[in-house]
Design an enzyme around this catalytic site. Structure first.
Site, short mmCIF file in Angstrom:
data_model
loop_
_atom_site.label_atom_id
_atom_site.label_comp_id
_atom_site.label_asym_id
_atom_site.label_seq_id
_atom_site.Cartn_x
_atom_site.Cartn_y
_atom_site.Cartn_z
N LYS A 119 0.82 -1.21 0.00
CA LYS A 119 0.00 0.00 0.00
C LYS A 119 0.86 1.26 0.00
O LYS A 119 0.53 2.26 -0.64
CB LYS A 119 -0.95 -0.01 1.20
N LYS A 200 -7.21 -11.07 -6.38
CA LYS A 200 -8.35 -11.25 -5.50
C LYS A 200 -9.46 -10.25 -5.81
O LYS A 200 -9.20 -9.10 -6.14
CB LYS A 200 -7.89 -11.07 -4.04
N LYS A 203 -13.20 -4.97 -2.93
CA LYS A 203 -14.33 -4.09 -2.66
C LYS A 203 -14.15 -2.72 -3.30
O LYS A 203 -15.12 -2.03 -3.60
CB LYS A 203 -14.49 -3.89 -1.15
#
Length: 342
Positions: A119, A200, A203
């Site tokens: 990140k 993956k 969201k």
């Protein structure tokens, strides 16, 4: 090692951020397990809004998505009579516990976290919260003396850090925290993106066809699955081969929603004419599985006062466990606790 003597049932803690819209991967990888374990386990599920602000958030969006997530979890089968569902920031012990644990956690432990490095690499300026949020995650878990922490493979390292922090605190101040164990579902722990089955399902991804949201309409579900990336072959079997990732992903979804065994599924699709048949059947299974969730969600989101009432009850139950634990931690560290007046 510290142990709990108040309950024979395993205690479970899970956290989920109010960011983005819950999708099929969240349901199959986590929520389905939570729902199935409600009668056998003492579960605490937290909507972790403190974790959400480790990256910039729009205040109105965060406010809406916190309630929205509560509605989705309840619609998906979380029973507030059996599971303690609450908002993280409603229980102050989480922030207090995180600060105390920060003060005993070596910086090098945090800098090694894979999620942090991934990140941080995407940001021009890294905020402190992004570095230290695994310690907040440790506080979340340890305040409840959780025996089990069900997570996806990508969060396993953080629970291992939680174990290290618990053991370090216990060594420095005496037995205080239960050292939790990681629980990863063998199938479904990583439901992959339909449009890119090597990553993956996320969201935060907004590209159409990437994921199936729990509140998607049937036609949108069919659109996403029928356009799911597969390979050029025809064999419909479970496989770990990279080129079969798309087919394997669809089969896992079918497996988890139908409860059928892998040999039974492969025998069933041996008669299929190709991947088109697989996609059509998976699409209909998903449509029917999500229909009651979507309908119940609409009822819940229309009544924010009831959602707030449920979350307030959950926070009260969570505080009843977390507050005595944080007081124990403060005493062991050497803090003077406030006197009771009256």
């Amino acid at each position: 090692m510290a142990t709990r003597s108040t309950s024979k049932r395993p205690r479970v803690f899970s956290g989920i951020q109010p960011s983005g819209m819950l999708h099929l991967g969240n349901y199959l990888g986590a929520i389905q397990q939570w729902v199935a374990g409600q009668s056998e386990k003492d579960q605490f599920i937290s909507i972790v809004d403190l974790h959400a602000i480790t990256v910039p958030q729009d205040r109105e969006t965060l406010h809406y998505q916190t309630r929205d997530l509560a509605a989705l979890l309840l619609a998906a089968g979380i029973d507030p009579q059996k599971t303690t569902l609450f908002v993280q920031s409603h229980v102050r012990a989480h922030a207090e516990g995180a600060w105390i644990l920060n003060c005993i956690t070596p910086l090098g432990w945090l800098e090694r976290m894979t999620q942090y490095k991934m990140k941080a690499a995407k940001q021009e300026s890294v905020l402190t919260g992004l570095l230290i949020y695994p310690v907040l995650q440790a506080a979340d878990i340890l305040l409840y003396d959780a025996d089990e922490v069900p997570v996806g493979e990508d969060q396993k390292q953080h629970v291992e850090l939680t174990r290290d922090i618990a053991q370090r605190f216990n060594y420095l101040y005496g037995e205080t925290f239960v050292v939790p164990r990681v629980v990863i579902r063998e199938s479904g722990a990583r439901i992959m993106a339909l449009n890119e089955p090597t990553v993956k399902m996320s969201k935060s991804e907004t590209v159409r066809g990437h994921a199936i949201r729990l509140v998607d309409e049937p036609d949108e579900i069919r659109y996403a699955i029928r356009r799911a990336v597969t390979d050029a072959g025809r064999e419909i079997v479970f496989s770990e081969e990279p080129e079969k990732a798309g087919v394997n992903n669809l089969l896992q979804i079918y497996e988890l929603l139908t409860g059928k065994s892998r040999p039974e599924i492969e025998a069933h699709f041996a008669r299929a004419r190709g991947y088109g048949d697989l996609k059509n059947e998976v699409a209909e299974v998903v449509v029917e599985a999500l229909r009651p969730i979507r309908e119940r969600y609409r009822e819940l989101i229309a009544d924010p006062a009831e959602l707030d009432r449920i979350l307030a009850i959950g926070a009260e139950r969570a505080r009843a466990v977390a507050e005595p634990k944080i007081e124990e931690v403060k005493r062991k560290v050497g803090f003077v606790l406030p006197a009771t007046l009256g």
